[in-house]
Structures are given as C-alpha cells and as structure tokens.
Design an enzyme around this catalytic site. Structure first.
Site, PDB file in Angstrom:
ATOM      1  N   HIS A  45      24.883  31.943  53.814  1.00 17.40           N
ATOM      2  CA  HIS A  45      26.097  31.120  53.776  1.00 17.40           C
ATOM      3  C   HIS A  45      27.115  31.769  52.841  1.00 17.40           C
ATOM      4  CE1 HIS A  45      24.185  27.040  55.137  1.00 17.40           C
ATOM      5  NE2 HIS A  45      23.841  28.055  55.913  1.00 17.40           N
ATOM      6  N   GLU A 101      28.769  30.571  50.369  1.00 16.19           N
ATOM      7  CA  GLU A 101      28.531  30.269  48.951  1.00 16.19           C
ATOM      8  C   GLU A 101      27.432  31.142  48.369  1.00 16.19           C
ATOM      9  OE1 GLU A 101      29.135  26.095  50.883  1.00 16.19           O
ATOM     10  OE2 GLU A 101      28.481  28.096  51.508  1.00 16.19           O
ATOM     11  N   CYS A 153      26.408  22.695  51.574  1.00 15.75           N
ATOM     12  CA  CYS A 153      25.209  22.032  52.083  1.00 15.75           C
ATOM     13  C   CYS A 153      24.212  21.870  50.930  1.00 15.75           C
ATOM     14  CB  CYS A 153      24.595  22.866  53.209  1.00 15.75           C
ATOM     15  SG  CYS A 153      23.841  24.416  52.645  1.00 15.75           S
ATOM     16  N   CYS A 209      23.053  25.328  49.414  1.00 14.74           N
ATOM     17  CA  CYS A 209      24.071  25.948  48.556  1.00 14.74           C
ATOM     18  C   CYS A 209      24.290  25.138  47.285  1.00 14.74           C
ATOM     19  CB  CYS A 209      25.368  26.121  49.332  1.00 14.74           C
ATOM     20  SG  CYS A 209      25.202  27.319  50.681  1.00 14.74           S
TER      21      CYS A 209
END
Length: 149
Positions: A56, A58, A86, A89
């Site tokens: 992701h 992040e 999410c 993260c």
C-alpha cells in the site's frame, strides 16, 4: 493569509502520487511524508506490480521515510494520504509513532476509523482534505476498471 505549505499543498502532492498509481493500473492511492515542510518520502500503491498485498502507498512511504531518517520512528512527521488508512497501514503507522496523519477520502468500508483501529496516543489525524478530488480519482478508476471487464 494562506501559507504556501499547508495541508492542501501537501495533499496535492499525494494526489500526484495517486495519479501515478492510476496510470499503472493500481488503485489510485498516493502518500507523502513531510518533516519541517520538506517531503522526505513519496509513494503510491504497488500491490499489482509487486504482487504484494502489503504494498500500500502508506507502507511504501513509511519504509522510504524511515530509510531517509535512518530510524524506525517518524516523530515530527506528517503522512498525507489520499484515502483513509486501512487497519494494516494504521497498525504500521502506530508502530512508527508518526505525529500526524492527514487523509483525503474516507474509506467507509475498510478505513481504520470504521474498523475501530487505535492509533498511537501521540498521533493526530485529520480527514477530508481535498476529499472530493481524492474520491473522484477513486471513482474514475473503478468505473474504468468495470468498463474494461
């Protein structure tokens, strides 16, 4: 008076990263990490390219910022991300002890807020910065994806 380096300025930089993800066929989420008005990390989703569900935006930004700083803690840093983090993260952000998270669009299904995930007690979070732009980019991506299938 508007400061040149405000939340909108940095979220626009995160949106540029999200647009790069869009162009690669990735879910268009972009992230940057800033310390003292200086961008030290830029990232976007790479889950398809790397075949890695943890890639992701992040997560990529956290790793880049930690490498830049030479340590695992992101004290005095701000993450700007186009979509609410999410739970995965948010957990990584907890452990990084990042000082501030600023996100654009709310993730009403999988965001850390709706999932009840706690951030580090010293972390501040602000949502809704350039929310319309971030949401529209995501909507356009999924419309394009549906039309291709």
């Amino acid at each position: 008076m508007v400061l040149p380096f405000d939340d909108n300025y940095f979220m626009k930089k995160a949106l540029q990263e999200a647009e790069a993800a869009f162009e690669k066929g990735e879910v268009p989420v972009g992230a940057i990490i800033v310390v003292q008005d200086r961008i030290i990390a830029r990232a976007h989703n790479l889950t398809e390219l790397l075949h890695d569900v943890t890639a992701h935006a992040e997560m990529q930004a956290i790793t880049a910022a930690a490498n830049f700083l030479g340590g695992k803690y992101l004290h005095d840093c701000t993450l700007y991300v186009t979509l609410e983090p999410c739970q995965m993260c948010a957990g990584a952000l907890y452990w990084s002890q990042i000082s501030k998270i600023v996100y654009g669009a709310k993730d009403v299904e999988r965001g850390c807020g709706v999932m009840g995930i706690k951030l580090h007690p010293k972390t501040k979070m602000i949502g809704g910065v350039l929310e319309d732009e971030a949401s529209q980019l995501l909507k356009n991506f999924f419309i394009k994806k549906r039309n291709l299938n």
